[in-house]
Design a protein around this motif. Sequence first.
Motif, PDB file in Angstrom:
ATOM      1  N   LEU A  21       0.834  -1.201   0.000  1.00 25.08           N
ATOM      2  CA  LEU A  21       0.000   0.000   0.000  1.00 25.08           C
ATOM      3  C   LEU A  21       0.870   1.252   0.000  1.00 25.08           C
ATOM      4  CD1 LEU A  21      -2.835   1.233   0.157  1.00 25.08           C
ATOM      5  CD2 LEU A  21      -2.688   1.052   2.656  1.00 25.08           C
ATOM      6  N   ALA A  22       0.754   2.054  -1.053  1.00 23.37           N
ATOM      7  CA  ALA A  22       1.541   3.288  -1.176  1.00 23.37           C
ATOM      8  C   ALA A  22       0.795   4.472  -0.578  1.00 23.37           C
ATOM      9  CB  ALA A  22       1.873   3.558  -2.639  1.00 23.37           C
ATOM     10  N   TYR A  23      -0.479   4.617  -0.938  1.00 22.72           N
ATOM     11  CA  TYR A  23      -1.266   5.764  -0.477  1.00 22.72           C
ATOM     12  C   TYR A  23      -2.671   5.328  -0.107  1.00 22.72           C
ATOM     13  CZ  TYR A  23       2.337   8.767  -2.570  1.00 22.72           C
ATOM     14  OH  TYR A  23       3.523   9.380  -2.886  1.00 22.72           O
ATOM     15  N   ARG A  24      -3.213   6.026   0.865  1.00 18.05           N
ATOM     16  CA  ARG A  24      -4.611   5.854   1.254  1.00 18.05           C
ATOM     17  C   ARG A  24      -5.226   7.232   1.434  1.00 18.05           C
ATOM     18  NH1 ARG A  24      -3.870   4.050   6.023  1.00 18.05           N
ATOM     19  NH2 ARG A  24      -4.171   1.806   5.741  1.00 18.05           N
ATOM     20  N   CYS A  25      -6.442   7.403   0.920  1.00 11.79           N
ATOM     21  CA  CYS A  25      -7.212   8.621   1.174  1.00 11.79           C
ATOM     22  C   CYS A  25      -8.673   8.215   1.267  1.00 11.79           C
ATOM     23  CB  CYS A  25      -7.002   9.645   0.066  1.00 11.79           C
ATOM     24  SG  CYS A  25      -7.910  11.194   0.360  1.00 11.79           S
ATOM     25  N   GLY A  26      -9.222   8.263   2.472  1.00  9.12           N
ATOM     26  CA  GLY A  26     -10.584   7.780   2.664  1.00  9.12           C
ATOM     27  C   GLY A  26     -10.661   6.304   2.332  1.00  9.12           C
ATOM     28  N   ASP A  27     -11.598   5.947   1.452  1.00  2.00           N
ATOM     29  CA  ASP A  27     -11.757   4.540   1.050  1.00  2.00           C
ATOM     30  C   ASP A  27     -10.903   4.171  -0.149  1.00  2.00           C
ATOM     31  OD1 ASP A  27     -13.659   4.177   3.050  1.00  2.00           O
ATOM     32  OD2 ASP A  27     -15.319   4.789   1.746  1.00  2.00           O
ATOM     33  N   ARG A  28     -10.172   5.131  -0.711  1.00  2.00           N
ATOM     34  CA  ARG A  28      -9.389   4.866  -1.912  1.00  2.00           C
ATOM     35  C   ARG A  28      -7.954   4.492  -1.553  1.00  2.00           C
ATOM     36  NH1 ARG A  28      -9.143   9.788  -5.146  1.00  2.00           N
ATOM     37  NH2 ARG A  28      -9.187  10.807  -3.123  1.00  2.00           N
ATOM     38  N   CYS A  29      -7.442   3.515  -2.270  1.00  2.00           N
ATOM     39  CA  CYS A  29      -6.079   3.034  -1.998  1.00  2.00           C
ATOM     40  C   CYS A  29      -5.306   2.881  -3.299  1.00  2.00           C
ATOM     41  CB  CYS A  29      -6.113   1.676  -1.277  1.00  2.00           C
ATOM     42  SG  CYS A  29      -6.836   1.745   0.380  1.00  2.00           S
ATOM     43  N   TRP A  30      -3.991   3.105  -3.229  1.00  2.00           N
ATOM     44  CA  TRP A  30      -3.082   2.917  -4.362  1.00  2.00           C
ATOM     45  C   TRP A  30      -1.919   2.037  -3.915  1.00  2.00           C
ATOM     46  CZ3 TRP A  30      -5.671   7.309  -3.261  1.00  2.00           C
ATOM     47  CH2 TRP A  30      -6.302   8.017  -4.281  1.00  2.00           C
ATOM     48  N   THR A  31      -1.621   1.006  -4.679  1.00  2.00           N
ATOM     49  CA  THR A  31      -0.397   0.244  -4.448  1.00  2.00           C
ATOM     50  C   THR A  31       0.751   0.954  -5.154  1.00  2.00           C
ATOM     51  OG1 THR A  31      -0.650  -1.113  -6.425  1.00  2.00           O
ATOM     52  CG2 THR A  31      -1.725  -1.905  -4.395  1.00  2.00           C
ATOM     53  N   PHE A  32       1.976   0.479  -4.916  1.00  2.00           N
ATOM     54  CA  PHE A  32       3.114   1.076  -5.619  1.00  2.00           C
ATOM     55  C   PHE A  32       3.036   0.798  -7.125  1.00  2.00           C
ATOM     56  CE2 PHE A  32       4.783   0.967  -1.262  1.00  2.00           C
ATOM     57  CZ  PHE A  32       5.192   2.297  -1.159  1.00  2.00           C
ATOM     58  N   ALA A  33       2.471  -0.349  -7.490  1.00  2.00           N
ATOM     59  CA  ALA A  33       2.263  -0.620  -8.923  1.00  2.00           C
ATOM     60  C   ALA A  33       1.242   0.353  -9.495  1.00  2.00           C
ATOM     61  CB  ALA A  33       1.792  -2.062  -9.120  1.00  2.00           C
ATOM     62  N   ASP A  34       0.188   0.660  -8.732  1.00  2.00           N
ATOM     63  CA  ASP A  34      -0.800   1.644  -9.186  1.00  2.00           C
ATOM     64  C   ASP A  34      -0.157   3.003  -9.432  1.00  2.00           C
ATOM     65  OD1 ASP A  34      -2.905  -0.186  -8.966  1.00  2.00           O
ATOM     66  OD2 ASP A  34      -3.394   0.414  -6.905  1.00  2.00           O
ATOM     67  N   VAL A  35       0.750   3.407  -8.539  1.00  2.00           N
ATOM     68  CA  VAL A  35       1.417   4.705  -8.694  1.00  2.00           C
ATOM     69  C   VAL A  35       2.201   4.745 -10.000  1.00  2.00           C
ATOM     70  CG1 VAL A  35       3.176   6.243  -7.737  1.00  2.00           C
ATOM     71  CG2 VAL A  35       1.520   5.144  -6.214  1.00  2.00           C
ATOM     72  N   GLU A  36       2.925   3.658 -10.304  1.00  2.00           N
ATOM     73  CA  GLU A  36       3.692   3.596 -11.549  1.00  2.00           C
ATOM     74  C   GLU A  36       2.765   3.656 -12.762  1.00  2.00           C
ATOM     75  OE1 GLU A  36       6.812   2.526 -14.458  1.00  2.00           O
ATOM     76  OE2 GLU A  36       6.566   3.837 -12.725  1.00  2.00           O
ATOM     77  N   HIS A  37       1.706   2.853 -12.752  1.00  2.00           N
ATOM     78  CA  HIS A  37       0.813   2.796 -13.917  1.00  2.00           C
ATOM     79  C   HIS A  37       0.012   4.087 -14.077  1.00  2.00           C
ATOM     80  CE1 HIS A  37       1.012  -1.841 -13.391  1.00  2.00           C
ATOM     81  NE2 HIS A  37       1.988  -1.392 -14.144  1.00  2.00           N
ATOM     82  N   ASP A  38      -0.517   4.625 -12.975  1.00  2.00           N
ATOM     83  CA  ASP A  38      -1.311   5.850 -13.074  1.00  2.00           C
ATOM     84  C   ASP A  38      -0.466   7.042 -13.522  1.00  2.00           C
ATOM     85  OD1 ASP A  38      -3.596   4.542 -12.379  1.00  2.00           O
ATOM     86  OD2 ASP A  38      -3.898   5.547 -10.456  1.00  2.00           O
ATOM     87  N   THR A  39       0.759   7.137 -13.009  1.00  2.00           N
ATOM     88  CA  THR A  39       1.600   8.265 -13.432  1.00  2.00           C
ATOM     89  C   THR A  39       2.012   8.121 -14.900  1.00  2.00           C
ATOM     90  OG1 THR A  39       3.543   7.169 -12.443  1.00  2.00           O
ATOM     91  CG2 THR A  39       2.431   8.849 -11.132  1.00  2.00           C
ATOM     92  N   ASN A  40       2.141   6.887 -15.392  1.00  2.11           N
ATOM     93  CA  ASN A  40       2.392   6.690 -16.829  1.00  2.11           C
ATOM     94  C   ASN A  40       1.196   7.164 -17.644  1.00  2.11           C
ATOM     95  OD1 ASN A  40       4.949   5.660 -16.509  1.00  2.11           O
ATOM     96  ND2 ASN A  40       4.350   3.516 -16.722  1.00  2.11           N
ATOM     97  N   ARG A  41      -0.006   6.807 -17.190  1.00  2.00           N
ATOM     98  CA  ARG A  41      -1.214   7.232 -17.916  1.00  2.00           C
ATOM     99  C   ARG A  41      -1.339   8.760 -17.916  1.00  2.00           C
ATOM    100  NH1 ARG A  41      -3.521   2.706 -14.906  1.00  2.00           N
ATOM    101  NH2 ARG A  41      -4.001   1.004 -16.352  1.00  2.00           N
ATOM    102  N   ILE A  42      -1.103   9.367 -16.762  1.00  2.00           N
ATOM    103  CA  ILE A  42      -1.204  10.823 -16.669  1.00  2.00           C
ATOM    104  C   ILE A  42      -0.145  11.476 -17.565  1.00  2.00           C
ATOM    105  CG2 ILE A  42      -1.037  12.814 -15.125  1.00  2.00           C
ATOM    106  CD1 ILE A  42      -1.945  10.851 -12.852  1.00  2.00           C
TER     107      ILE A  42
END
Length: 523
Positions: A21-42
């Motif tokens: 788990l990299a980040y949590r905000c409320g009910d939303r969570c991001w893994t470290f893989a999510d951070v890599e993939h989402d920042t690529n998409r952005i």
Amino acid sequence: MPGQTFIEIVQHQARTRPTALAYRCGDRCWTFADVEHDTNRIANSLAALGIGPGDRVATLTKFHVEATLLTLAATKLGAVCMPVNWRLAPAEVRYIVDNGGARLMLADRGFLPLVDRAGMPQLLQVVVTDGAQDGLPGFHDWYAAASDAMTPVAARPEDPMLQLYSSGTTGLPKGVVLSHAGLVFNCQLGVTVWQVGADSVVGNALPTFHIAGANMGLFSLYIGATGSSYPDFDPGGFIEAIGRHGITHTFLVPAMILFMLQSPKVKEGDYRTLKLISYGGSPISDRVLTDAMAAFGCGFMQVYGLTEIAGSATFLMPEDHQTSGPKARLLRSAGQAVPGARVRVVEPGTLTDLPDGQTGEVLIESPGNMIGYWGNPEATAAAFPEGRNPRGGWFRSGDGGYLDGGYLYINDRIKDMIISGGENIYPAEIENALMQHPGVADGAVIGVPDAVWGESVKACVVRRPDSAVTERELIDFLRERLAHFKCPKSVDFVDALPRNPTGKLLKRILREPYWAGKERGVH
């Protein structure tokens, strides 16, 4: 440890800890893989707009995770993110966007009226953080369809990554350009000094446009810890979050600590996981500090730092937080230079080093020192009067203080800056607006003691002979022109302001009656 740019750091964490788990905000969570993939998409979505190396993107958001994701995505293109203070007036927001030449702005729904009043340039793409609104795309939908694969630019540690705006004594904000290396240096302090590890949970309730809030978002990523985000600080809610989410480390400004102590929930909190509360950004009273130490039962660390050094200059360590005995006097100090940095106190005019106990201007040499002020080489040169060196150069802090046995004590401001609730407020900007009122003959703005915010803004005004302008009228006049947090909470009317024979305003004399019997500290 991972590499020396945040492109490498994101890739390292995604490769070695993809499901953590990299980040949590409320009910939303991001893994470290999510951070890599989402920042690529952005990044791919930004590239589709023609954004590339050297370009700027802006944020006007309370959401830490989205602001961090945009920062990291821009970095992969060689672009730079510039968070904007959402407490500013429309004209101030527009000035910053224009000054940086931002190509895109990530804004919350609640700030769209501010964006509209600021009259943003037509070339600026606005994306809404928390869902589509008024024909503008929602952030997550905007980038969702883009590819999650990309080849980032070949970034270097000395390349720019973040541009934060810090008002200057002239009243015009200056863009502080920070490098990967400078931000990494401050993250490394989390490992070596804060003792944060991959099993830690870092609670972040600070604004995204402040260096501390920006650092906290990067800090957990660098270490591989979990960043737990709280966009709207609620004292009771944050107390509950400590136990519910197992927060181990956090950074708070003194006003936040005071509000938590005043919450009925403070005695019900579960603080078993809490290891360290770092604090700074404004003065803290002895009473608030000692009450907090008793209430939360964890270590406390005072931080003195500035945007221009990407964070921290000195730490007052937990072992120096003693309420009695020979170390008790250290509670009034800002601590010792952080590992890898140095601090000097010099005579402001000559830059001659001063002996222990003698007050002068604080200079800081740090690997975190800024690249410079955006588009302002004159101000950059003035900030480093001795030039740059391989260790970052000696930066003029503008703060006055003295050294005693390696501990720094801050006791005045060379540049008259006011710090209220963690916000840096420059009197010159307010004075310029104040003098536009037709009923004001002369005016000055100073910081006075405030039990909640450390300092509050006061205007001292000489009326024109035919004027009957009131305190309320002046405050309302300024609120139409400036962010509310900059405006005076009170106005005192005087017959004359103290000046020397050459006409220079003597603010020290003006402040003295308000600070009589009080310790004036700056943290």
